[in-house]
Design an enzyme around this catalytic site. Structure first.
Site, PDB file in Angstrom:
ATOM      1  CG  ASP A 202      -1.610   1.222   1.516  1.00  0.00           C
ATOM      2  OD1 ASP A 202      -2.291   1.676   0.600  1.00  0.00           O
ATOM      3  OD2 ASP A 202      -1.522   1.752   2.639  1.00  0.00           O
TER       4      ASP A 202
ATOM      5  CG  ASP B 220      -1.811   7.647   0.558  1.00  0.00           C
ATOM      6  OD1 ASP B 220      -0.925   8.484   0.431  1.00  0.00           O
ATOM      7  OD2 ASP B 220      -2.764   7.526  -0.230  1.00  0.00           O
TER       8      ASP B 220
ATOM      9  CB  SER C 185      -3.584   7.535  -3.979  1.00  0.00           C
ATOM     10  OG  SER C 185      -3.346   8.877  -4.340  1.00  0.00           O
TER      11      SER C 185
HETATM   12  P1  B16 Z   1      -6.540  10.276  -3.814  1.00  0.00           P
HETATM   13  P2  B16 Z   1      -3.749   3.995  -0.259  1.00  0.00           P
HETATM   14  C1  B16 Z   1      -5.655   5.879  -0.376  1.00  0.00           C
HETATM   15  O1  B16 Z   1      -4.356   5.451  -0.638  1.00  0.00           O
HETATM   16  C2  B16 Z   1      -5.722   6.669   0.930  1.00  0.00           C
HETATM   17  O2  B16 Z   1      -5.437   5.822   2.037  1.00  0.00           O
HETATM   18  C3  B16 Z   1      -7.106   7.230   1.102  1.00  0.00           C
HETATM   19  O3  B16 Z   1      -7.169   7.976   2.301  1.00  0.00           O
HETATM   20  C4  B16 Z   1      -7.425   8.124  -0.106  1.00  0.00           C
HETATM   21  O4  B16 Z   1      -8.746   8.662  -0.005  1.00  0.00           O
HETATM   22  C5  B16 Z   1      -7.297   7.291  -1.379  1.00  0.00           C
HETATM   23  O5  B16 Z   1      -5.998   6.750  -1.463  1.00  0.00           O
HETATM   24  C6  B16 Z   1      -7.554   8.120  -2.621  1.00  0.00           C
HETATM   25  O6  B16 Z   1      -6.526   9.087  -2.742  1.00  0.00           O
HETATM   26  O7  B16 Z   1      -7.524  11.299  -3.340  1.00  0.00           O
HETATM   27  O8  B16 Z   1      -5.103  10.757  -3.797  1.00  0.00           O
HETATM   28  O9  B16 Z   1      -6.923   9.673  -5.131  1.00  0.00           O
HETATM   29  O10 B16 Z   1      -3.755   3.908   1.243  1.00  0.00           O
HETATM   30  O11 B16 Z   1      -4.631   2.980  -0.954  1.00  0.00           O
HETATM   31  O12 B16 Z   1      -2.350   4.079  -0.827  1.00  0.00           O
HETATM   32 MG    MG Z   2      -2.840   3.089   3.409  1.00  0.00          MG
END
Ligand code: B16
Ligand code: MG
Length: 212
Positions: A10, A12, A117
């Site tokens: 992952d 974030d 993300s």
């Molecule tokens: P974005 P991951 C996720 O990343 C985040 O944990 C989540 O909080 C966020 O809303 C999502 O990505 C979308 O991100 O707005 O940048 O497209 O933890 O799956 O790496």
């Molecule tokens: Mg994460």
């Protein structure tokens, strides 16, 4: 660990601390809207897509906004979030993460990213990891975010490895659920070392070098 050839990370909250920036950006938006938002609500947003996160934050107020207004709110949050991202440099990649990634690569594992993300590419580039991973599956390539397994299945198929030969590293409940739904084994990162859902729990990323 037996029969593991690939490790899917992952982004974030695992590779970088951008989860903090998500929190600050959603908090700024919620404050403007006069909607309560705290760490407890924020923890439900980890791994969840931007629009689904907005729905969780709006809660009972969701019906008060049109789809167009919601898109504008999500865009505003992303603008605030990206202003934090713009200051990130390779110096923001912790030594621990860098060392762990390089050690696992040296030991012959395929390494991938599986992130919800849509900002994944920018984040990796700014951290100096733009060319590092063997595969990057992200929010721009999927239709269903975690807890759906789509992003991890995409990462494993990009690597040419089946789910039973790959393991997912996650900080979020939605991510561990996604791994399970895709028949991947999973490792949860929790500072208290306690994650009942994942197959193994570690306290910090460098613990991976004791497992693989
Ligand atoms: P974005 P991951 C996720 O990343 C985040 O944990 C989540 O909080 C966020 O809303 C999502 O990505 C979308 O991100 O707005 O940048 O497209 O933890 O799956 O790496
Ligand atoms: Mg994460």
């Amino acid at each position: 660990m037996n029969n593991i050839y690939a490790i899917i990370f992952d982004l974030d909250g695992v590779i970088c601390s951008t989860d903090r920036y998500h929190y600050l950006a959603w908090k700024a938006l919620a404050d403007r809207l006069g909607i309560p938002f705290d760490e407890q609500v924020n923890s439900q947003l980890r791994g969840v897509s931007r629009m689904e996160s907005l729905e969780i934050i709006l809660g009972n107020h969701s019906g008060e906004y049109s789809e167009q207004e919601k898109l504008a709110l999500a865009e505003k949050k992303n603008e605030i979030y990206r202003s934090y991202l713009s200051a990130m440099t390779p110096g923001d990649l912790s030594k621990e993460v860098r060392m762990t990634l390089h050690t696992l690569r040296q030991r012959g594992y395929l390494l991938a990213i599986g992130s919800s993300s849509k900002n994944t590419r920018q984040i990796l580039n700014q951290l100096g990891l733009g060319d590092f991973f063997d595969a990057v599956a992200d929010g721009t390539q999927i239709t269903k975010s975690k807890p759906d397994p789509e992003v991890f299945l995409l990462a494993s198929s990009m690597l040419g490895v089946s789910p039973e030969n790959a393991i997912v590293i996650e900080d979020a409940e939605s991510g561990v659920q996604a791994a399970k739904a895709g028949r991947f084994r999973s490792i949860g990162i929790r500072s208290d070392g306690n994650d009942p859902m994942s197959d193994i729990t570690i306290k910090k990323l460098s613990n991976l070098t004791e497992i693989f």
